[in-house]
Design an enzyme around this catalytic site. Sequence first.
Site, short mmCIF file in Angstrom:
data_model
loop_
_atom_site.label_atom_id
_atom_site.label_comp_id
_atom_site.label_asym_id
_atom_site.label_seq_id
_atom_site.Cartn_x
_atom_site.Cartn_y
_atom_site.Cartn_z
N ASP A 151 0.82 -1.20 0.00
CA ASP A 151 0.00 0.00 0.00
C ASP A 151 0.85 1.26 0.00
O ASP A 151 2.07 1.20 0.16
CB ASP A 151 -1.10 -0.02 1.06
CG ASP A 151 -0.65 -0.44 2.43
OD1 ASP A 151 -1.28 -1.32 3.01
OD2 ASP A 151 0.36 0.13 2.90
N1 URA Z 1 0.30 -5.39 5.06
C1 URA Z 1 -0.07 -4.09 5.04
O1 URA Z 1 -0.71 -3.62 5.96
N2 URA Z 1 0.31 -3.34 3.99
C2 URA Z 1 1.04 -3.81 2.97
O2 URA Z 1 1.36 -3.06 2.05
C3 URA Z 1 1.41 -5.15 3.00
C4 URA Z 1 1.01 -5.93 4.06
#
Ligand code: URA
Length: 236
Positions: free
Chosen positions: A103
């Site tokens: 993310d």
């Molecule tokens: N877990 C998360 O919260 N974000 C990511 O990008 C990957 C795993």
Amino acid sequence: MRLEKYVATSGIASRRSVKKSIHAGLVTVNGEPVLVPGHPIEVGIDTIEFEGKQVEPLAEHIYLMLNKPAGCLTTRHDERGRPTVMDLVSDLSDTIYPVGRLDLETEGLLLFTNDGNFAHRLLHPSHEVEKTYLAWVKGVPRDEAVQRLRAGITIPSGRTAPAKVKRLSVSKDGATAKFEVVIHEGKKRQVRLMFKAVGHPVIRLKRVRIGNLRLGSLPSGQYRLLTADEIAALMS
Ligand code: URA
């Protein structure tokens, strides 16, 4: 194709050293040094040598890892023109795409390929590829909270599978703690939602391992091609 791209994509050296070698006259086209990285070459017709070694034509498939910085989107194209991970790799190839996603604010190891079979295998839940994250969280979770994370916890998208969760350190002022988390699922925002569920929001998150592949010391914002051994190990 541009000379620099041809040599870099063959995996013979990093993009940066390819450029340097071209400027230093160490790359030849049909026996003649060419000092211009953008010099056009005909794949399969011209003979290219890099520091005296013949550069083989491009592999059909490309596999690379990027150390994704926080603040860029894992998408091939953003309609609103925001920075994306493609901005960091598109000098190499515009046929590759990210395998899975991190993310916006998450950093670290992100794979790219143009091999759909490879992407499918890595992402398919039945393959249960382990991923390791470093998570910096607000406050210092109690042992009981850590146990709940290990056992599996309910987040909006369902219950998480058992995870390995290890506290690595606590900041001097006790305001934050750093954890290593190993999961094999890919629920949306999983690590952030897990810590949120026990009252300790994540303030920084970085993926450092996928299967046996480690991010290592690759600088933020940079990429490197995977070796043949690394690709084979991920596929096995
Ligand atoms: N877990 C998360 O919260 N974000 C990511 O990008 C990957 C795993």
